[in-house]
Scaffold this motif. Structure first.
Motif, short mmCIF file in Angstrom:
data_model
loop_
_atom_site.label_atom_id
_atom_site.label_comp_id
_atom_site.label_asym_id
_atom_site.label_seq_id
_atom_site.Cartn_x
_atom_site.Cartn_y
_atom_site.Cartn_z
N UNK A 63 34.25 31.66 56.93
CA UNK A 63 32.72 31.41 57.04
C UNK A 63 32.46 29.87 57.00
N UNK A 64 33.29 29.28 56.60
CA UNK A 64 32.97 27.56 56.62
C UNK A 64 33.20 27.06 58.06
N UNK A 65 33.62 28.01 59.11
CA UNK A 65 33.36 27.94 60.53
C UNK A 65 32.77 28.64 61.10
N UNK A 66 31.60 29.40 60.25
CA UNK A 66 30.73 30.55 60.69
C UNK A 66 29.83 29.80 62.00
N UNK A 67 29.75 28.64 62.03
CA UNK A 67 28.82 28.03 63.16
C UNK A 67 29.48 28.46 64.65
N UNK A 68 30.58 28.87 64.69
CA UNK A 68 31.33 29.10 65.96
C UNK A 68 31.47 30.43 65.91
N UNK A 69 30.74 31.36 66.70
CA UNK A 69 30.91 32.65 66.96
C UNK A 69 32.11 33.52 66.78
N UNK A 70 33.30 32.80 67.30
CA UNK A 70 34.53 33.37 67.14
C UNK A 70 34.98 33.58 65.86
N UNK A 71 34.57 32.34 65.02
CA UNK A 71 35.22 32.31 63.71
C UNK A 71 34.26 33.29 62.72
#
Length: 382
Positions: A63-71
């Motif tokens: 979720x800390x990379x949640x700004x990227x759709x795949x993550x």
């Protein structure tokens, strides 16, 4: 109780002796599994707990990379799997007492809590006690439609039933909240059968448990991701929705597809052990699938075996199923099973059909197995 099922030569009659013999054979199957419980079962449960925690950690971290759709999608998928495993293969089964024999304090049915808004003690009353004791008995088992849906022709129809497909959809999306409210028995509150002190204690328990869940999923964990608060909030909401839809599908496929029977209090009064077993077999249905599918369903894809042996480790149901099926064939009883698509399609067909006035639709054919009280056998010519 005498069981009749149609054959080419007319009704098949199982005598009381045959019914009790079936009960003895199922008792023997149970005893064999109990005698074999041990390290294999312990390691299986530990492996599921390890996997569940791993998926949760992975989901929270991604979720800390949640700004990227795949993550974000990967995080939602991991959290969804974590919540499904926690509720179905761990929580549901542990709270049935399936692992009490391990003497593991954190995995004891009396103290275990799960990752959902429903307090464990309330769920154990409505599910372990009421549902599993009075399975499919009208006016006793409130799981027949959950006091919201008409899932059997014997249930009264009224104009509010027309909205049943919508009610079912809402229940599916908010299933954990429906489970939480189940033990309130709202219909009894409205009828004055349940007094305020009892209701108050239930509501306080729900408030405490639901408050912790809402705080964790919708405030604390989103806040920990800082500027990604709303990405994480959306991800947690989605994971809970996925878990709700999956749990609804598995549970409804195990209880409400075509061929599942219901009973009256008169039919089931003073049941013997064998008669109780038969009611569980007639009131449940299985779902076919892969080993992974069975794990993700908490092995409730083997609902027939679960209703026969609710306190045995669910991971043992797949190895018990062939024997149970063989016994059904031996005694002429149906073994209701089918793919997820077949069973869920049957459930939704029933939801739509039973929403309509009875005069608008054709009644389902009488089930293949008819349960009759022993005292009425002579009246039936048996």
């Amino acid at each position: 109780m005498t069981i009749l099922t149609e054959t080419e030569n007319g009704p098949l009659v199982l005598s009381p002796d045959q019914i009790e013999e079936l009960g003895r054979e199922l008792d023997e199957l149970r005893a064999a599994i109990v005698a074999d419980l041990g390290e294999r079962d312990r390691e299986y449960l530990y492996s599921i707990i390890k996997a569940q925690r791993g998926f949760e950690i992975a989901g929270r971290g991604l979720m800390y990379l949640g700004f990227l759709p795949p993550f974000w999608l990967a995080a939602v998928a991991a959290l969804s799997v974590s919540k499904i495993l926690d509720n179905m293969e761990i929580g549901h089964n542990v709270m049935h007492g399936q692992y009490d024999w391990m003497r593991e304090p954190g995995l004891n049915s009396r103290v275990f809590e799960w990752d959902t808004v429903c307090p464990a003690d309330q769920w154990k009353h409505s599910h372990n006690y009421l549902h599993h004791t009075y399975t499919n008995i009208h006016n006793k088992d409130r799981d027949i439609g959950y006091s919201i849906l008409r899932m059997d022709e014997a249930q009264e129809w009224n104009v509010l039933r027309l909205g049943q497909p919508l009610y079912a959809f809402v229940l599916m999306m908010l299933f954990e909240w429906g489970v939480m409210g189940h033990d309130l028995e709202v219909e009894h509150i409205l009828a004055g059968k349940k007094k305020w002190p009892e209701v108050k204690n239930l509501i306080l328990g729900q408030w405490r448990k639901a408050g912790k869940q809402v705080l964790k999923d919708y405030l604390v964990f989103p806040a920990l991701t800082g500027p990604l608060f709303f990405h994480t909030l959306a991800g947690n909401v989605t994971a809970n929705l996925v878990r709700n839809v999956w749990a609804f599908a598995i549970i409804f496929c195990g209880h409400f597809p075509a061929g599942v029977q219901t009973f009256t209090e008169e039919e089931t009064a003073d049941e013997t052990r064998g008669e109780w077993y038969i009611r569980q077999m007639l009131g449940s249905a299985n779902i076919t699938g892969s080993k992974l599918f069975h794990i993700m369903s908490g092995n409730l894809s083997h609902q027939i075996e679960h209703h026969l042996f609710p306190d045995l480790p669910a991971s043992r149901y797949p190895e018990m199923a062939p024997t149970v099926r063989a016994l059904c064939e031996k005694y002429g009883l149906p073994y209701n099973t089918g793919s997820l698509g077949k069973q869920i399609g049957s459930v939704w067909k029933k939801i739509f059909k039973l929403a309509l006035p009875p005069r608008w639709v054709e009644s389902e054919p009488s089930p293949g197995v008819i349960v009759m009280r022993q005292r009425k056998a002579s009246e039936a010519g048996v």
